[in-house]
Design an enzyme around this catalytic site. Structure first.
Site, PDB file in Angstrom:
ATOM      1  N   HIS A  73     -35.702 -35.668 -86.914  1.00 24.91           N
ATOM      2  CA  HIS A  73     -35.356 -34.784 -88.040  1.00 24.91           C
ATOM      3  C   HIS A  73     -35.331 -33.297 -87.695  1.00 24.91           C
ATOM      4  O   HIS A  73     -35.032 -32.470 -88.540  1.00 24.91           O
ATOM      5  CB  HIS A  73     -36.338 -34.976 -89.201  1.00 24.91           C
ATOM      6  CG  HIS A  73     -37.670 -34.305 -88.968  1.00 24.91           C
ATOM      7  ND1 HIS A  73     -38.639 -34.852 -88.180  1.00 24.91           N
ATOM      8  CD2 HIS A  73     -38.166 -33.127 -89.403  1.00 24.91           C
ATOM      9  CE1 HIS A  73     -39.686 -34.053 -88.146  1.00 24.91           C
ATOM     10  NE2 HIS A  73     -39.428 -32.991 -88.867  1.00 24.91           N
TER      11      HIS A  73
HETATM   12  C1  UD1 Z   1     -39.363 -29.189 -92.961  1.00 26.97           C
HETATM   13  C2  UD1 Z   1     -39.994 -28.213 -91.994  1.00 26.97           C
HETATM   14  C3  UD1 Z   1     -40.258 -28.915 -90.676  1.00 26.97           C
HETATM   15  C4  UD1 Z   1     -41.080 -30.170 -90.886  1.00 26.97           C
HETATM   16  C5  UD1 Z   1     -40.417 -31.058 -91.935  1.00 26.97           C
HETATM   17  C6  UD1 Z   1     -41.326 -32.222 -92.252  1.00 26.97           C
HETATM   18  C7  UD1 Z   1     -39.337 -25.851 -92.197  1.00 26.97           C
HETATM   19  C8  UD1 Z   1     -38.532 -24.770 -91.608  1.00 26.97           C
HETATM   20  N1  UD1 Z   1     -39.108 -27.080 -91.711  1.00 26.97           N
HETATM   21  O1  UD1 Z   1     -38.114 -29.585 -92.419  1.00 26.97           O
HETATM   22  O2  UD1 Z   1     -40.987 -28.053 -89.808  1.00 26.97           O
HETATM   23  O3  UD1 Z   1     -41.198 -30.858 -89.667  1.00 26.97           O
HETATM   24  O4  UD1 Z   1     -40.210 -30.315 -93.133  1.00 26.97           O
HETATM   25  O5  UD1 Z   1     -40.618 -33.313 -92.753  1.00 26.97           O
HETATM   26  O6  UD1 Z   1     -40.148 -25.602 -93.053  1.00 26.97           O
HETATM   27  N2  UD1 Z   1     -34.389 -32.909 -98.517  1.00 26.97           N
HETATM   28  C9  UD1 Z   1     -34.342 -33.906 -99.465  1.00 26.97           C
HETATM   29  N3  UD1 Z   1     -35.489 -34.182-100.154  1.00 26.97           N
HETATM   30  C10 UD1 Z   1     -36.656 -33.534 -99.944  1.00 26.97           C
HETATM   31  C11 UD1 Z   1     -36.668 -32.506 -98.997  1.00 26.97           C
HETATM   32  C12 UD1 Z   1     -35.539 -32.212 -98.275  1.00 26.97           C
HETATM   33  O7  UD1 Z   1     -33.314 -34.526 -99.700  1.00 26.97           O
HETATM   34  O8  UD1 Z   1     -37.657 -33.840-100.608  1.00 26.97           O
HETATM   35  C13 UD1 Z   1     -33.167 -32.617 -97.726  1.00 26.97           C
HETATM   36  C14 UD1 Z   1     -32.328 -31.472 -98.298  1.00 26.97           C
HETATM   37  O9  UD1 Z   1     -30.993 -31.758 -98.071  1.00 26.97           O
HETATM   38  C15 UD1 Z   1     -32.733 -30.288 -97.431  1.00 26.97           C
HETATM   39  C16 UD1 Z   1     -33.035 -30.938 -96.090  1.00 26.97           C
HETATM   40  O10 UD1 Z   1     -33.565 -32.215 -96.406  1.00 26.97           O
HETATM   41  O11 UD1 Z   1     -31.729 -29.325 -97.348  1.00 26.97           O
HETATM   42  C17 UD1 Z   1     -34.031 -30.162 -95.253  1.00 26.97           C
HETATM   43  O12 UD1 Z   1     -35.230 -29.899 -95.979  1.00 26.97           O
HETATM   44  P1  UD1 Z   1     -36.164 -28.647 -95.584  1.00 26.97           P
HETATM   45  O13 UD1 Z   1     -37.432 -28.695 -96.354  1.00 26.97           O
HETATM   46  O14 UD1 Z   1     -35.385 -27.375 -95.606  1.00 26.97           O
HETATM   47  O15 UD1 Z   1     -36.472 -28.893 -94.068  1.00 26.97           O
HETATM   48  P2  UD1 Z   1     -36.986 -30.204 -93.334  1.00 26.97           P
HETATM   49  O16 UD1 Z   1     -35.925 -30.651 -92.395  1.00 26.97           O
HETATM   50  O17 UD1 Z   1     -37.527 -31.163 -94.320  1.00 26.97           O
HETATM   51  N1  UDP Z   2     -44.430 -40.245 -92.055  1.00 25.80           N
HETATM   52  C1  UDP Z   2     -44.475 -41.094 -93.168  1.00 25.80           C
HETATM   53  N2  UDP Z   2     -43.349 -41.814 -93.477  1.00 25.80           N
HETATM   54  C2  UDP Z   2     -42.208 -41.751 -92.733  1.00 25.80           C
HETATM   55  C3  UDP Z   2     -42.191 -40.890 -91.602  1.00 25.80           C
HETATM   56  C4  UDP Z   2     -43.304 -40.143 -91.295  1.00 25.80           C
HETATM   57  O1  UDP Z   2     -45.491 -41.178 -93.860  1.00 25.80           O
HETATM   58  O2  UDP Z   2     -41.240 -42.437 -93.058  1.00 25.80           O
HETATM   59  C5  UDP Z   2     -45.620 -39.426 -91.742  1.00 25.80           C
HETATM   60  C6  UDP Z   2     -46.181 -39.612 -90.350  1.00 25.80           C
HETATM   61  O3  UDP Z   2     -47.156 -40.621 -90.347  1.00 25.80           O
HETATM   62  C7  UDP Z   2     -46.775 -38.246 -90.024  1.00 25.80           C
HETATM   63  C8  UDP Z   2     -45.930 -37.284 -90.837  1.00 25.80           C
HETATM   64  O4  UDP Z   2     -45.224 -38.067 -91.794  1.00 25.80           O
HETATM   65  O5  UDP Z   2     -48.118 -38.137 -90.461  1.00 25.80           O
HETATM   66  C9  UDP Z   2     -44.974 -36.541 -89.961  1.00 25.80           C
HETATM   67  O6  UDP Z   2     -44.090 -35.816 -90.752  1.00 25.80           O
HETATM   68  P1  UDP Z   2     -42.700 -35.277 -90.228  1.00 25.80           P
HETATM   69  O7  UDP Z   2     -42.268 -36.043 -89.053  1.00 25.80           O
HETATM   70  O8  UDP Z   2     -41.799 -35.231 -91.412  1.00 25.80           O
HETATM   71  O9  UDP Z   2     -43.016 -33.760 -89.876  1.00 25.80           O
HETATM   72  P2  UDP Z   2     -43.634 -33.013 -88.596  1.00 25.80           P
HETATM   73  O10 UDP Z   2     -44.920 -33.632 -88.258  1.00 25.80           O
HETATM   74  O11 UDP Z   2     -42.623 -33.075 -87.502  1.00 25.80           O
HETATM   75  O12 UDP Z   2     -43.769 -31.606 -89.084  1.00 25.80           O
END
Ligand code: UD1
Ligand code: UDP
Length: 366
Positions: A205
């Site tokens: 992601h």
């Molecule tokens: C964010 C964090 C990243 C973290 C990740 C955990 C930043 C810059 N990035 O990335 O460090 O690893 O969360 O998962 O803060 N969206 C949905 N539903 C949701 C949330 C997001 O559909 O509940 C979709 C939207 O299209 C959105 C895209 O995901 O534009 C990205 O969401 P965003 O929170 O901006 O960044 P993440 O990729 O989730």
């Molecule tokens: N995780 C979860 N369900 C999923 C994928 C990940 O509960 O389908 C949990 C995972 O166990 C870990 C956390 O989400 O604790 C990691 O989150 P993510 O990969 O979104 O973000 P990052 O750690 O890279 O910031």
């Protein structure tokens, strides 16, 4: 002592859960401010329900947007809440935009900041997370470093030693608190028709991977080659960002089983039974290490070098051939590493330190 906990995304909810449990256990004066950065049921609410966390007192509902829009909306909302609540300390966890906004809003109001998971560095400033980590660390009064290595990084950047506390990572607490429950209560393997050990778990992601069509294509091609070479099923709970990019680029991954993002207990069960994990997630690299599952990281760097040092993880980048080669390398590696991220008591330690420091301040000022 009053604590404000600012969170907004899936990993922050999971990694803050041991801290919140400790606040509840000690009946502390605290509140949760949810920025609403994550809002889909399976990226947000499911974790509150399953981990039995109290409702957030405030939810800013900022949702998605560009970095500036999202962070700006958070700053405005967080400032209003902090002016009303005036906590003694604001806690933020990790490296998201929520963390940056929470730390910045608090420090500008003269509210102390505690950064949980301080001192991580990938040394790659193209990652939005790297900027967030550096700025949050340098705004903070309490830096809760998960390991001695992260503490040394902070000292190397000129942060005073008296502000840095090595606590372990709260992800260990979360894994220990939930793994047994997962074993007893969820049946995701059965639901997916998996027998355990006959599949690899995949998560991808990161913005720099999935927003870049060339890199995303290359990863998917590598995964397809891995499936053919090792004749295993690849199961991938797909992050909404990645799903959207896949659709936008017209990518159709062959032979990868895409499923909806999972709740925490189901994910833990799937992760702990996998033969191998391929990921670009920070938290998943840590969990695989804790659970004794070999990990291949689909990135060129990691801010979790402890996993490379103990041998639970290797970096593969996004070149398909290298991904296949690193998978082979990790499958041959003996699982006998130690967990470098602590003893599962980081949450308790963080609260103990805050009480000692902030109660003392109150006594002195009285
Ligand atoms: C964010 C964090 C990243 C973290 C990740 C955990 C930043 C810059 N990035 O990335 O460090 O690893 O969360 O998962 O803060 N969206 C949905 N539903 C949701 C949330 C997001 O559909 O509940 C979709 C939207 O299209 C959105 C895209 O995901 O534009 C990205 O969401 P965003 O929170 O901006 O960044 P993440 O990729 O989730
Ligand atoms: N995780 C979860 N369900 C999923 C994928 C990940 O509960 O389908 C949990 C995972 O166990 C870990 C956390 O989400 O604790 C990691 O989150 P993510 O990969 O979104 O973000 P990052 O750690 O890279 O910031």
């Amino acid at each position: 002592m009053k604590i404000g906990i600012v969170l907004g995304t899936r990993p922050e909810i999971i990694k803050f859960s041991p801290v919140i449990r400790e606040c509840e256990r000690l009946s502390l004066d605290y509140f949760i401010l949810h920025t609403g950065q994550h809002y889909s049921y399976n990226m947000d609410r499911v974790f509150f329900e399953q981990l039995e966390l109290p409702e957030a007192k405030y939810n800013l509902d900022v949702g998605s947007g560009s970095h500036a829009e999202q962070t700006g909306r958070m700053l405005i909302g967080i400032e209003k809440v902090l002016q009303r609540e005036m906590p003694d300390v604001v806690l933020v966890e990790g490296d998201t935009n929520t963390v940056l906004a929470g730390a910045l809003a608090a420090v500008k109001l003269g509210v102390k900041v505690g950064h949980v998971e301080a001192g991580l560095r990938s040394y790659d400033r193209n990652m939005p997370e790297e900027i967030n980590r550096i700025l949050a660390d340098h705004c903070s009064d309490f830096l809760f470093a998960p390991t001695e290595k992260s503490k040394q990084i902070l000292l190397g950047e000129g942060i005073l030693e008296e502000k840095v506390f090595v606590t372990g990572n709260t992800i260990v607490d979360a894994v220990f608190q939930n793994l047994e429950i997962a074993k007893r209560t969820v049946k995701v393997l059965k639901d997916l028709g998996l027998n355990g050990d006959d599949y690899f778990l995949v998560t991808v992601h990161r913005q720099e991977n999935v927003d870049d069509e060339r890199r995303f294509r290359s990863i998917l091609c590598g995964l397809e080659m891995v499936r053919k070479e090792y004749d295993v099923e690849l199961v991938c709970p797909i992050h909404p960002r990645s799903m959207k990019r896949m659709e936008a680029f017209g990518l159709r991954p062959n032979g990868i089983r895409l499923i909806e993002p999972l709740d925490y207990l189901s994910f833990l069960q799937l992760e702990s039974n996998a033969r191998l994990v391929l990921t670009d997630s920070g938290g998943v690299q840590e969990e695989a290490c804790i659970l004794g599952v070999p990990c291949v990281t689909l990135r060129d760097n990691t801010e979790r070098p402890e996993t490379l040092d103990v041998g639970s993880n290797v970096l593969a980048g996004t070149d398909p051939k290298v991904i296949v080669e690193k998978v082979g390398f990790m499958l041959n590696r003996k699982v006998c590493w130690r967990n470098p991220f602590g003893d599962g008591r980081a949450g308790m330690r963080i609260i103990k330190i805050l009480r000692r420091k902030l109660d003392k301040c109150c006594l002195v000022s009285l």
